[in-house]
Scaffold this motif. Structure first.
Motif, short mmCIF file in Angstrom:
data_model
loop_
_atom_site.label_atom_id
_atom_site.label_comp_id
_atom_site.label_asym_id
_atom_site.label_seq_id
_atom_site.Cartn_x
_atom_site.Cartn_y
_atom_site.Cartn_z
N GLU A 20 26.62 12.53 40.86
CA GLU A 20 25.74 13.60 40.38
C GLU A 20 25.06 13.18 39.08
O GLU A 20 23.85 13.38 38.90
N THR A 21 25.84 12.60 38.20
CA THR A 21 25.30 12.17 36.91
C THR A 21 24.20 11.13 37.10
O THR A 21 23.15 11.20 36.47
N LYS A 22 24.50 10.19 38.02
CA LYS A 22 23.52 9.12 38.24
C LYS A 22 22.22 9.67 38.83
O LYS A 22 21.13 9.25 38.46
N VAL A 23 22.35 10.62 39.76
CA VAL A 23 21.16 11.22 40.36
C VAL A 23 20.38 11.97 39.29
O VAL A 23 19.16 11.83 39.16
N GLU A 24 21.09 12.72 38.48
CA GLU A 24 20.43 13.46 37.40
C GLU A 24 19.67 12.51 36.48
O GLU A 24 18.53 12.77 36.12
N GLU A 25 20.35 11.43 36.14
CA GLU A 25 19.74 10.46 35.24
C GLU A 25 18.48 9.86 35.82
O GLU A 25 17.47 9.71 35.16
N ALA A 26 18.59 9.53 37.14
CA ALA A 26 17.47 8.86 37.79
C ALA A 26 16.22 9.73 37.80
O ALA A 26 15.11 9.24 37.70
N PHE A 27 16.43 11.03 37.93
CA PHE A 27 15.28 11.91 38.02
C PHE A 27 14.97 12.64 36.71
O PHE A 27 14.02 13.41 36.64
N ALA A 28 15.76 12.37 35.71
CA ALA A 28 15.54 13.07 34.45
C ALA A 28 14.15 12.76 33.92
O ALA A 28 13.70 11.64 33.94
N SER A 29 13.46 13.80 33.48
CA SER A 29 12.11 13.54 32.96
C SER A 29 12.09 13.66 31.45
O SER A 29 11.09 13.40 30.83
N GLY A 30 13.21 14.05 30.89
CA GLY A 30 13.19 14.32 29.46
C GLY A 30 13.81 13.24 28.60
O GLY A 30 14.98 13.38 28.20
N TRP A 31 13.10 12.18 28.36
CA TRP A 31 13.58 11.19 27.41
C TRP A 31 12.66 11.20 26.20
O TRP A 31 11.44 11.13 26.35
N GLY A 32 13.27 11.35 25.06
CA GLY A 32 12.47 11.38 23.84
C GLY A 32 12.33 9.98 23.26
O GLY A 32 13.27 9.19 23.30
N VAL A 33 11.16 9.70 22.74
CA VAL A 33 10.93 8.44 22.03
C VAL A 33 10.90 8.75 20.54
O VAL A 33 10.11 9.59 20.09
N GLU A 67 5.89 12.49 9.09
CA GLU A 67 7.20 13.01 9.50
C GLU A 67 8.25 11.89 9.45
O GLU A 67 9.37 12.10 8.96
N VAL A 68 7.86 10.72 9.91
CA VAL A 68 8.77 9.56 9.84
C VAL A 68 9.13 9.30 8.38
O VAL A 68 10.30 9.13 8.02
N HIS A 69 8.10 9.28 7.54
CA HIS A 69 8.29 8.93 6.13
C HIS A 69 9.14 9.97 5.40
O HIS A 69 10.03 9.62 4.63
N LEU A 75 9.91 12.51 16.61
CA LEU A 75 9.86 12.46 18.08
C LEU A 75 8.39 12.31 18.45
O LEU A 75 7.61 13.22 18.24
N VAL A 76 8.03 11.14 18.96
CA VAL A 76 6.60 10.86 19.17
C VAL A 76 6.17 11.01 20.62
O VAL A 76 4.98 11.03 20.92
N ALA A 77 7.12 11.09 21.54
CA ALA A 77 6.76 11.27 22.95
C ALA A 77 7.96 11.77 23.73
O ALA A 77 9.11 11.53 23.35
#
Lengths: 103, 183
Positions: A20-33, A67-69, A75-77
């Motif tokens: 379940e975790t792996k499936v969730e990870e694979a389709f997760a759309s929310g990764w912050g940069v 914001e970085v400074h 969070l840029v993306a």
């Protein structure tokens, strides 16, 4: 037939929660940069990189750079995992300290 | 140092250094050529960590093990690409005459490469000498240790070169900037 046996065996070997975790990870759309502050990169350089890599407007780039400074990070993306990874690579190519995390 | 668009050559940039600046920037390129050729495993730990990079903070690192490996491979490739650039620029400097003023014409992609190389040199000096935010602000006359003073000086001068290029790019992309920024 052999293939089917292997697949079945593989699936049974994985505990349900892990699958379940792996499936969730694979389709997760929310990764912050995230871009982190450092003492060396120039503010103008950071803003330039945001414009080139993230296609930000000059104003947006300036806002995130500040914001970085001032706050130590920005969070840029927010992207699907693979695209977030691509952006982190491109930001790091310029020497920025960038990481990704699930949001 | 001056950086300006090349007339009649869209998205090409001319960089002009006086004799002293030229010697300095060519020296920085030469040191980066040496650095890029070193094996990452042979570098001091701080530089090894820098060149391996990291994709995620420790809490998320386990989920991204394969991706971390890919990142490390890509970071190695950047070193090779940049070695090609600095070797080309050093050869051009030698050909134009050591100790003389020097000009380079670069397309946009190569100009971005130059900004990255200058940045690499600054980051590496900072890692080697332990330069932090406090040291970045310090008056160089108050720094007794000569290697540190030299490193800080180089970090600041290369920053000026970066600033000149960035200002030229900003001006070319936002012509109204000149009016705004001129008192």
């Amino acid at each position: 037939m052999d293939t089917e046996l292997v697949l079945t065996a593989g699936a049974e070997a994985l505990p349900g929660v892990e699958v379940e975790t792996k499936v969730e990870e694979a389709f997760a759309s929310g990764w912050g940069v995230i871009v982190w502050n450092d003492p060396i990169n120039l503010m103008s350089y950071v803003a330039h990189v945001f414009q080139v890599v993230l296609k930000m407007s000059r104003q947006q780039a300036h806002k995130h750079m500040l914001e970085v400074h001032e706050k130590g990070k920005s969070l840029v993306a927010m992207e699907p995992r693979e695209h977030a990874e691509h952006l982190v690579h491109r930001l790091q190519r310029y020497g920025l300290t960038a990481t990704m995390e699930p949001v | 140092m001056k950086c300006a668009p090349v007339p009649d050559k869209p998205d090409w940039w001319q960089l002009d250094w006086n004799d002293f600046e030229a010697q300095m920037v060519a020296g920085s390129f030469q040191r980066m050529a040496v650095h890029y050729q070193l094996q990452v495993d042979d570098l001091p730990p701080a530089l090894q960590a820098h060149w391996r990079g990291h994709l995620a903070e420790a809490k998320d690192a386990d989920a991204l093990k394969e991706e971390q490996h890919l990142l490390e491979g890509e970071r190695q490739a950047w070193r090779s690409e940049r070695l090609t650039l600095v070797e080309k620029w050093v050869a051009a400097y030698m050909k134009s005459g050591v100790g003389l003023a020097w000009s380079l014409q670069l397309d946009r992609e190569e100009l971005e490469g130059l900004l990255m190389v200058l940045n690499d040199r600054r980051l590496i000096l900072a890692l080697e000498q332990g330069i932090d935010e406090t040291l970045m602000e310090v008056d160089l006359d108050n720094v007794a240790e000569i290697p540190l003073r030299q490193a800080l000086w180089e970090v600041h001068v290369l920053a000026l070169f970066q600033e000149q290029c960035l200002a030229a790019l900003t001006l070319a992309e936002n012509p109204e900037t000149k009016k705004e920024d001129t008192p």
